[in-house]
Write an enzyme that holds these catalytic residues in place. Structure first.
Site, PDB file in Angstrom:
ATOM      1  N   PRO A   2       0.769  -1.047   0.059  1.00  0.00           N
ATOM      2  CA  PRO A   2       0.326  -0.093  -0.121  1.00  0.00           C
ATOM      3  C   PRO A   2       0.826   1.302   0.539  1.00  0.00           C
ATOM      4  O   PRO A   2       1.962   1.102   0.874  1.00  0.00           O
ATOM      5  CB  PRO A   2      -0.785  -0.344   1.392  1.00  0.00           C
ATOM      6  N   GLU A   3       0.288   1.970  -0.871  1.00  0.00           N
ATOM      7  CA  GLU A   3       1.512   3.684  -0.761  1.00  0.00           C
ATOM      8  C   GLU A   3       0.008   4.204  -0.082  1.00  0.00           C
ATOM      9  O   GLU A   3      -1.006   4.349   0.113  1.00  0.00           O
ATOM     10  CB  GLU A   3       1.478   3.788  -2.278  1.00  0.00           C
ATOM     11  N   LYS A  58       2.874   6.312   5.074  1.00  0.00           N
ATOM     12  CA  LYS A  58       2.543   4.929   5.170  1.00  0.00           C
ATOM     13  C   LYS A  58       2.213   5.273   6.907  1.00  0.00           C
ATOM     14  O   LYS A  58       1.583   4.122   6.582  1.00  0.00           O
ATOM     15  CB  LYS A  58       3.376   3.798   4.248  1.00  0.00           C
ATOM     16  N   ARG A 120       0.914 -11.758   4.426  1.00  0.00           N
ATOM     17  CA  ARG A 120       1.862 -11.820   4.406  1.00  0.00           C
ATOM     18  C   ARG A 120       2.708 -11.680   5.838  1.00  0.00           C
ATOM     19  O   ARG A 120       3.453 -11.921   6.618  1.00  0.00           O
ATOM     20  CB  ARG A 120       3.001 -11.910   3.936  1.00  0.00           C
ATOM     21  N   ARG A 273      14.422  -1.298  -8.403  1.00  0.00           N
ATOM     22  CA  ARG A 273      12.891  -1.334  -8.940  1.00  0.00           C
ATOM     23  C   ARG A 273      12.295  -0.772 -10.125  1.00  0.00           C
ATOM     24  O   ARG A 273      13.194  -0.442 -11.411  1.00  0.00           O
ATOM     25  CB  ARG A 273      12.688  -0.154  -8.132  1.00  0.00           C
TER      26      ARG A 273
END
Length: 283
Positions: A2-3, A58, A120, A273
């Site tokens: 999530p950003e 975040k 996770r 990335r």
């Protein structure tokens, strides 16, 4: 992962759904991610009411009406689900496997629950004195927020000037400079601004810098409006995926035609990335 838009979606929905509610119970099936420990956490939140929610980068901060705040990081696959006695058995919660990895549950006095699903199991919750939240090393290390009104054209240009020999793509991900621009929205903002991720910052004009900042804020605000991008596991508090994926121009569209010009979208690796771009629309 999530950003900013996904985290802001959670913060906004928490403000709408749980502010004012009183916590009567907390359960955890994954105590290693509850700090300082489950018993201390339970003691600190029991009987407390939620008074506000906010975001630092975040990090989600849920302030209580006592001396504590709950700090949460969703990490890779964490997300909150808000359930009422009437909705808890809805298909969106019971049939979507992503919503089935419940490791922590807050129960409120009205019998509603706030549940943390995390496939996770990297996400964490910490109970911290409110006066110490901004002292957390991870929060202190953050740069100016990408959606802050303090991030002006002049400030943005100054920040980029500290990395002037670097390519713009990786620099936009440096959270100690500007907090909140993640991989998805980096690619989208550069596309909207017409700038290749490989362009050296020294080659970006003042006018282009202005366009890039406007693009960053535009794409982030639109993503927040659409509850973020579900690139796998993100769900909002209602168990629903984000809707920004349909609006993506380049991210994860390798070998597909550009929506603007038809050129095939390319993918490259920069600082480990992936970045996505159109060689015709971006220069």
């Amino acid at each position: 992962m999530p950003e900013l838009p996904e985290v802001q979606t959670v913060v906004t929905q928490l403000g709408q759904k749980v502010v004012g509610k009183t916590i009567t119970d907390f359960w955890s099936g994954w105590p290693k991610k509850v700090m300082p420990g489950v018993r201390e956490f339970q003691q600190g939140v029991h009987g407390a009411s939620i008074v506000s929610t906010k975001r630092y980068g975040k990090h989600i901060v849920i302030e209580l009406d006592n001396e504590y705040a709950i700090v949460v990081h969703l990490k890779m696959t964490g997300h909150f689900l808000y359930k009422t006695p009437k909705t808890k058995d809805d298909p969106i919660f019971t049939e979507d496997r992503v919503n089935g990895y419940i490791h922590h549950i807050f129960t409120f006095s009205d019998k509603t629950t706030l549940e943390f699903s995390d496939m996770r199991k990297f996400g964490w919750l910490a109970l911290i004195e409110k006066t110490r939240v901004e002292e957390l090393p991870a929060i202190q290390a953050l740069g100016i927020d990408a959606l802050s009104s303090r991030l002006t054209e002049e400030t943005f240009r100054t920040i980029l000037g500290t990395r002037k020999t670097k390519a713009i793509g990786p620099v936009l991900l440096e959270q100690n400079l500007i907090a909140g621009i993640g991989n998805i929205y980096r690619s989208e903002a550069l596309f909207l601004a017409g700038i290749l991720p490989t362009r050296k910052i020294t080659k970006i004009t003042k006018a282009e810098s202005k366009e890039l900042l406007q693009a960053v804020k535009k794409v982030l605000r639109e993503a927040v409006r659409l509850h973020g991008t579900t690139d796998g596991d993100f769900r909002d508090l209602d168990g629903q995926p984000g809707k920004f994926k349909k609006a993506l121009f380049v991210y994860r569209r390798t070998d597909e035609p550009c929506k603007k010009c038809g050129t095939i979208i390319k993918r490259a690796k920069m600082a480990q990335r992936s970045v996505f771009f159109c060689t015709t629309c971006q220069h």
